[in-house]
Write a protein that holds these residues in place. Structure first.
Motif, mmCIF file in Angstrom:
data_model
loop_
_atom_site.group_PDB
_atom_site.id
_atom_site.type_symbol
_atom_site.label_atom_id
_atom_site.label_comp_id
_atom_site.label_asym_id
_atom_site.label_seq_id
_atom_site.Cartn_x
_atom_site.Cartn_y
_atom_site.Cartn_z
ATOM 1 N N ARG B 365 0.836 -1.203 0.000
ATOM 2 C CA ARG B 365 0.000 0.000 0.000
ATOM 3 C C ARG B 365 0.874 1.259 0.000
ATOM 4 O O ARG B 365 0.547 2.249 -0.641
ATOM 5 C CB ARG B 365 -0.941 -0.001 1.215
ATOM 6 N N GLY B 366 1.952 1.203 0.757
ATOM 7 C CA GLY B 366 2.889 2.327 0.763
ATOM 8 C C GLY B 366 3.449 2.590 -0.624
ATOM 9 O O GLY B 366 3.593 3.740 -1.062
ATOM 10 N N ALA B 367 3.754 1.499 -1.341
ATOM 11 C CA ALA B 367 4.281 1.636 -2.697
ATOM 12 C C ALA B 367 3.246 2.288 -3.610
ATOM 13 O O ALA B 367 3.585 3.112 -4.467
ATOM 14 C CB ALA B 367 4.677 0.258 -3.236
ATOM 15 N N LEU B 368 1.968 1.945 -3.400
ATOM 16 C CA LEU B 368 0.905 2.563 -4.212
ATOM 17 C C LEU B 368 0.846 4.074 -3.956
ATOM 18 O O LEU B 368 0.585 4.854 -4.864
ATOM 19 C CB LEU B 368 -0.455 1.933 -3.893
ATOM 20 N N PHE B 369 1.098 4.457 -2.696
ATOM 21 C CA PHE B 369 1.100 5.884 -2.393
ATOM 22 C C PHE B 369 2.204 6.609 -3.171
ATOM 23 O O PHE B 369 1.964 7.645 -3.798
ATOM 24 C CB PHE B 369 1.288 6.117 -0.881
ATOM 25 N N LEU B 370 3.429 6.056 -3.134
ATOM 26 C CA LEU B 370 4.536 6.722 -3.834
ATOM 27 C C LEU B 370 4.286 6.743 -5.342
ATOM 28 O O LEU B 370 4.613 7.725 -6.021
ATOM 29 C CB LEU B 370 5.869 6.037 -3.501
ATOM 30 N N ALA B 371 3.655 5.679 -5.863
ATOM 31 C CA ALA B 371 3.317 5.656 -7.295
ATOM 32 C C ALA B 371 2.278 6.736 -7.611
ATOM 33 O O ALA B 371 2.357 7.417 -8.643
ATOM 34 C CB ALA B 371 2.790 4.275 -7.686
ATOM 35 N N ALA B 372 1.313 6.908 -6.699
ATOM 36 C CA ALA B 372 0.289 7.945 -6.902
ATOM 37 C C ALA B 372 0.916 9.339 -6.856
ATOM 38 O O ALA B 372 0.557 10.226 -7.634
ATOM 39 C CB ALA B 372 -0.804 7.817 -5.834
ATOM 40 N N LEU B 373 1.877 9.517 -5.937
ATOM 41 C CA LEU B 373 2.569 10.810 -5.834
ATOM 42 C C LEU B 373 3.293 11.123 -7.141
ATOM 43 O O LEU B 373 3.194 12.238 -7.682
ATOM 44 C CB LEU B 373 3.551 10.758 -4.662
ATOM 45 N N ASP B 374 3.984 10.121 -7.675
ATOM 46 C CA ASP B 374 4.686 10.271 -8.954
ATOM 47 C C ASP B 374 3.686 10.666 -10.053
ATOM 48 O O ASP B 374 3.881 11.647 -10.781
ATOM 49 C CB ASP B 374 5.385 8.945 -9.298
ATOM 50 N N ARG B 375 2.613 9.930 -10.154
ATOM 51 C CA ARG B 375 1.615 10.180 -11.198
ATOM 52 C C ARG B 375 1.032 11.586 -11.081
ATOM 53 O O ARG B 375 0.899 12.302 -12.064
ATOM 54 C CB ARG B 375 0.512 9.111 -11.091
ATOM 55 N N ARG B 376 0.721 12.015 -9.854
ATOM 56 C CA ARG B 376 0.162 13.357 -9.653
ATOM 57 C C ARG B 376 1.145 14.440 -10.119
ATOM 58 O O ARG B 376 0.742 15.462 -10.650
ATOM 59 C CB ARG B 376 -0.155 13.584 -8.176
ATOM 60 N N LEU B 377 2.429 14.191 -9.885
ATOM 61 C CA LEU B 377 3.429 15.215 -10.232
ATOM 62 C C LEU B 377 3.683 15.297 -11.738
ATOM 63 O O LEU B 377 4.271 16.262 -12.219
ATOM 64 C CB LEU B 377 4.735 14.937 -9.477
ATOM 65 N N GLN B 378 3.222 14.279 -12.495
ATOM 66 C CA GLN B 378 3.377 14.346 -13.948
ATOM 67 C C GLN B 378 2.276 15.190 -14.599
ATOM 68 O O GLN B 378 2.377 15.525 -15.770
ATOM 69 C CB GLN B 378 3.391 12.934 -14.571
ATOM 70 N N ASN B 379 1.254 15.553 -13.847
ATOM 71 C CA ASN B 379 0.160 16.380 -14.359
ATOM 72 C C ASN B 379 0.010 17.632 -13.501
ATOM 73 O O ASN B 379 -0.989 17.800 -12.798
ATOM 74 C CB ASN B 379 -1.150 15.595 -14.362
#
Lengths: 90, 387
Positions: B365-379
């Motif tokens: 779940r923690g990994a999903l958070f960091l992936a979501a953070l990455d995705r948000r920063l691309q937009n």
């Protein structure tokens, strides 16, 4: 560029810095060394210095020119150029 | 009739000293109004009241140290009558609530260099000295007066001189408890933030100097939005169970001048625009460094964000502030070689980390958070929207 003008700009920079960090003694600053290594300024403090310089000198320093303010000497040269180029007061 | 009590301003607080009242009996108070100042291990905190009403009686006087939960004042609802018979109900008098006391937000303390040296010689902490001159700059005379009064026996008010020691103790207690009780797990990932910085540069080029945004602002927003997707990182571990928080109150770890740190909250960070976040951050930092924090900011961050990139560190792995269950760490942004579409180029890269409570969430779940953070920063343009 005349000496008195440089002195005025140097004083303006110190005024801007001491407004943010009053504990700074201007005599302790080495003008050829990076300012942010000598003064504990984070990016928020640094932005406030830029805002203060804008208030004092009327020069809006674009973000892309922040690198010109690395040392005190370079900042004075940069501000002197900006004042002399006729866009001061904007 | 209801009671206004000493609030808990953090897991490590068991008592506080009332420094001053901003109200008197008979005053009308409104929900959210700052009514008192309380000295804690974290410094002086402005305390808000969470009820509308009229102050009936001040139970505790300035200088008194009382435990969390002790009654500080009694108030009555607008419709209730005053306790002493025959008195005009003060609530009927159309007096506006006394204005919320504004914190002195002058940034750092003003002190002349020579006064600073004298303070060092005399062992006076300038943070405890009040300037007498109207310009607020501390002079040598102020330091000498402070040195003289330090020699006097301690007064009823808290000894501000050992405030730093108190704060150190508070940090020690909270961090020891964290490391003793919380099974941390740690994750990190490198995020390409070139798109975010390009968006920020274009945005700032349109803005006057006073309206510019710091990179911290879109980062805060991206963190807050990513937390929505992984709610088990946002909330509290209390009495052996996780209590998620619907609101995202982002605790911002802010270093204090001369040592120590606090992590007060920016409320509902996921709902704020970038301009609102910048204004909130500006206000918070000014009050951390020069003025006073408010009780709600101290008490209710639901998660913490720490950013040490300005100090040049590549990455930071935080220690969770109990009873929270996660802390996000951001390192410096710099140009790094980066593989993109089969070639290596230079991109602006940031290392983001997560320390989270394994009792509540797992690494997946923690990994999903960091992936979501990455995705948000691309937009990045979407980060400025409010919803």
């Amino acid at each position: 560029m005349s000496g008195p003008d440089h002195d005025r700009l140097r004083a303006a920079i110190f005024e801007a810095i001491t407004a943010i960090a009053p504990e700074i003694d201007s005599a302790d600053i080495r003008s050829d060394q990076p300012l942010r290594q000598q003064i504990d300024l984070d990016s928020f403090d640094f932005l406030n210095v830029i805002i203060r310089l804008h208030e004092i000198l009327g020069i809006d320093i674009p973000e892309s020119d922040y690198g010109e303010l690395l040392t005190l000497d370079r900042a004075v040269e940069y501000l002197a150029r900006r004042c002399g180029s006729g866009d001061a007061g904007k | 009739m209801s009671e206004f009590r000493m609030p808990s301003l953090g897991a490590d607080m068991d008592a506080g000293t009332l420094v001053e009242w901003h109200i008197q009996p008979g005053d009308t108070v409104k929900r959210g109004q700052v009514v008192a100042v309380v000295e804690t291990q974290k410094g002086a905190i402005e305390v808000e009241i969470w009820e509308d009403g009229v102050i009936d009686r001040l139970v505790v006087q300035p200088g008194a140290k009382v435990p969390v939960g002790a009654v500080l004042a009694e108030l009555r609802g607008a419709g209730e009558h005053a306790a002493p018979a025959g008195q005009t109900p003060l609530a009927d008098v159309a007096v506006p609530a006394s204005p919320v006391a504004s914190a002195p937000s002058s940034g750092r303390q003003k002190i002349s260099p020579s006064a600073r040296r004298l303070a060092q010689e005399l062992g006076v902490d300038p943070a405890t000295v009040q300037a007498q001159a109207t310009d607020g700059v501390i002079s040598r005379a102020d330091i000498e007066r402070a040195a003289a009064s330090n020699a006097l026996p301690a007064s009823a008010l808290p000894d501000a001189g050992d405030w730093r020691l108190q704060m150190r103790k508070a940090i020690a207690a909270a961090m020891s408890r964290s490391k003793r009780e919380i099974p941390h797990y740690y994750l990190a990932t490198d995020i390409d933030v070139t798109a975010m910085l390009d968006w920020l540069a274009a945005e700032n080029a349109k803005r006057s100097v006073a309206e510019r945004l710091l990179p911290a602002v879109p980062l805060m927003k991206a963190v807050a939005l990513a937390l929505r997707e992984v709610p088990e990182l946002n909330g509290f571990w209390i009495d052996g169970e996780f209590r998620p928080s619907a609101a995202i109150h982002l605790g911002m770890a802010i270093a204090m001048r001369g040592g120590g740190l606090v992590a007060p909250a920016i409320h509902d960070a996921d709902h704020k625009s970038c301009n609102e976040l910048m204004a909130a951050l500006r206000d918070l930092i000014a009050r951390v460094r020069g003025g006073r924090l408010r009780s709600s900011e101290m008490a209710d961050p639901t998660v913490t964000l720490t950013s040490l990139g300005d100090q040049g560190v590549a990455q930071v792995f935080g220690v969770i502030y109990p009873p929270q269950v996660a802390i996000i760490g951001l390192g410096r942004i710099d140009g790094r070689p980066w593989a993109l579409a089969g070639t290596v180029g230079v991109r602006q890269v940031l290392t983001a980390s997560l320390a989270a409570d394994h009792r509540v969430s797992d690494g997946h779940r923690g990994a999903l958070f960091l992936a979501a953070l990455d995705r948000r920063l691309q937009n990045p343009a979407e980060l400025d929207m409010t919803s």
